[in-house]
Design an enzyme around this catalytic site. Structure first.
Site, PDB file in Angstrom:
ATOM      1  N   TRP A   1       9.835   9.083   6.716  1.00 12.90           N
ATOM      2  CA  TRP A   1       8.819   8.067   6.443  1.00 12.90           C
ATOM      3  C   TRP A   1       8.346   7.375   7.706  1.00 12.90           C
ATOM      4  O   TRP A   1       7.147   7.119   7.874  1.00 12.90           O
ATOM      5  CB  TRP A   1       9.336   7.065   5.411  1.00 12.90           C
ATOM      6  CG  TRP A   1       9.323   7.648   4.037  1.00 12.90           C
ATOM      7  CD1 TRP A   1      10.394   8.040   3.288  1.00 12.90           C
ATOM      8  CD2 TRP A   1       8.169   7.987   3.269  1.00 12.90           C
ATOM      9  NE1 TRP A   1       9.973   8.594   2.098  1.00 12.90           N
ATOM     10  CE2 TRP A   1       8.620   8.577   2.064  1.00 12.90           C
ATOM     11  CE3 TRP A   1       6.796   7.853   3.477  1.00 12.90           C
ATOM     12  CZ2 TRP A   1       7.741   9.011   1.066  1.00 12.90           C
ATOM     13  CZ3 TRP A   1       5.918   8.297   2.493  1.00 12.90           C
ATOM     14  CH2 TRP A   1       6.394   8.867   1.306  1.00 12.90           C
TER      15      TRP A   1
ATOM     16  N   ASP B   1       9.396  -1.231   7.020  1.00  5.18           N
ATOM     17  CA  ASP B   1       9.125  -0.636   5.712  1.00  5.18           C
ATOM     18  C   ASP B   1      10.444  -0.658   4.960  1.00  5.18           C
ATOM     19  O   ASP B   1      11.348   0.124   5.237  1.00  5.18           O
ATOM     20  CB  ASP B   1       8.610   0.790   5.896  1.00  5.18           C
ATOM     21  CG  ASP B   1       8.453   1.557   4.582  1.00  5.18           C
ATOM     22  OD1 ASP B   1       8.777   0.995   3.515  1.00  5.18           O
ATOM     23  OD2 ASP B   1       8.019   2.723   4.636  1.00  5.18           O
TER      24      ASP B   1
ATOM     25  N   LYS C   1      10.486   2.080  -6.200  1.00  7.38           N
ATOM     26  CA  LYS C   1      11.810   2.615  -5.923  1.00  7.38           C
ATOM     27  C   LYS C   1      12.916   1.675  -6.401  1.00  7.38           C
ATOM     28  O   LYS C   1      13.861   2.101  -7.056  1.00  7.38           O
ATOM     29  CB  LYS C   1      11.968   2.894  -4.427  1.00  7.38           C
ATOM     30  CG  LYS C   1      10.985   3.941  -3.905  1.00  7.38           C
ATOM     31  CD  LYS C   1      11.152   4.161  -2.421  1.00  7.38           C
ATOM     32  CE  LYS C   1      10.112   5.135  -1.884  1.00  7.38           C
ATOM     33  NZ  LYS C   1      10.225   6.489  -2.460  1.00  7.38           N
TER      34      LYS C   1
END
Length: 373
Positions: free
Chosen positions: A102, A176, A200
């Site tokens: 990511w 993040d 999530k």
């Protein structure tokens, strides 16, 4: 009533069952309003009260200081990879610590709007460990430093955020925290902006959280769309455009569930963090003592939320991997397949996953090894 299956999906992920039950109960008529939340005007008093309560509860849970604004946005973490540099880069330099898939995507996307440099890359450690902060190559004139504090695919987590000032860097830190938000506290003294998709560890897809220090507002590039300008969104109390109303409502219920959650003599975020530690410890110990399965991440970088694991050596075949997944499904252990980019298996043990669910997975790992090891 039979027990629901244990859902180890990486996202969209499992929600607390009592939250789902409350959503079902309120689906047709929210608190006597005669409307579903999905049918409400986002500017009406009913939804405004839902949104304000959700923001207040999130601020309390994460102990967000008053100089930070909480924004409810759309687009997910992936879109924020563009929205952050549009707001913070000023067209200058951005340093990115790449700890996995990511953060690597973040660097690539930010490169469309800024001069991006990889300050450190976990590939230098075989994607098994996060490079030590003292080794990072940070530029003194960077507009911000970006990292992914929990890598969902690779299973690496920052257990302590870096102190950039101690590293001689005055740039704000952007994190993040999509896949471990609300699983542990955040040291806001080290953070300028945190963002994360809710799907999530909080709620349904559609909602993106942005928590930004006020002094970072108002620096968007001229090409930044108005709806993505953090200053515009903040001034409009997240109502500049129609926000993801139903996702905010469900997230708010999850926040309330977290506030009353009790475990190990603790309440709230401290309680959920303790249970997360216990769940992760149980699963990693089982993998470390297995002759058939392995986790490949260095122990001091292992994620509490996302645990990738693989069959060892010559056992690591497509046939045996598939047999594991098929048998797991029969045991009502769902969505354990690893990400397509890395293969193997992955157990995402977010806040909503019970200790009972991890025990069930560990029991299955041992049983499968007895029969196939």
């Amino acid at each position: 009533m039979n027990r629901r299956p244990f859902n180890f999906s990486a996202g969209p992920a499992a929600l607390p069952e009592e939250v789902l039950q409350q959503v079902a109960q309120e689906m047709l008529d929210w608190h006597g309003s005669g409307m579903s939340v999905m049918e409400m005007s986002h500017r009406g008093k009913e939804f405004v009260s839902i949104c304000e309560q959700a923001e207040a509860d999130l601020r309390e849970l994460l102990a967000v200081p008053p100089q930070f604004r909480i924004l409810f946005m759309q687009g997910g973490g992936l879109a924020e990879n563009a929205i952050v540099p549009l707001n913070l880069s000023r067209g200058g330099k951005v340093d990115v610590v790449v700890s996995g898939s990511w953060s690597r995507k973040s660097a690539q996307e930010a490169g469309r709007y800024a001069d991006v440099r990889i300050a450190a890359d976990a590939r230098s450690n075989g994607q098994r460990a996060i490079p030590a902060a003292a080794e990072w190559q940070l530029r003194g004139d960077a507009s911000y430093v970006h990292l992914c504090s929990n890598e969902t695919i690779d299973g690496l987590e920052f257990h302590e955020l870096p102190d950039l000032k101690a590293l001689g860097c005055d740039a704000p830190l952007v994190i993040d925290f999509s896949s471990h938000v609300l699983s542990r506290p955040v040291d806001w003294s080290r953070v300028g902006l945190a963002f994360g998709g809710a799907q999530k560890n909080i709620g349904p897809a559609g909602l993106t959280l942005v928590i930004i220090r006020e002094d970072l507002l108002g620096h968007a590039l001229p090409i930044c769309p108005s709806a993505f300008d953090y200053k515009t969104v903040a001034e409009a109390q997240s109502m500049y455009n129609t926000p993801p109303t139903f996702s905010i409502y469900v997230a708010g219920l999850v926040f309330q569930w977290l506030k009353r959650f009790e475990y190990g003599g603790k309440t709230g975020l401290a309680a959920i963090e303790q249970r997360n530690i216990d769940k992760a410890t149980l699963l990693y110990q089982a993998l470390d003592h297995s002759a058939l399965f392995e986790n490949r991440v260095a122990p001091d970088c292992r994620s509490r939320m996302n645990v990738p694991f693989y069959l060892r050596g010559t056992h690591d075949t497509p046939e045996l991997n598939q047999a594991f997944l098929d048998e797991a499904r029969e045991r009502q252990l769902l969505q354990l397949k690893g990400h397509k980019s890395v293969g193997g298996m992955r157990a995402s043990i977010y806040n909503a996953m019970s200790l009972e669910g991890v025990h069930a997975l560990v029991d299955f790992l041992k049983d499968f090894e007895t029969r196939h090891g």
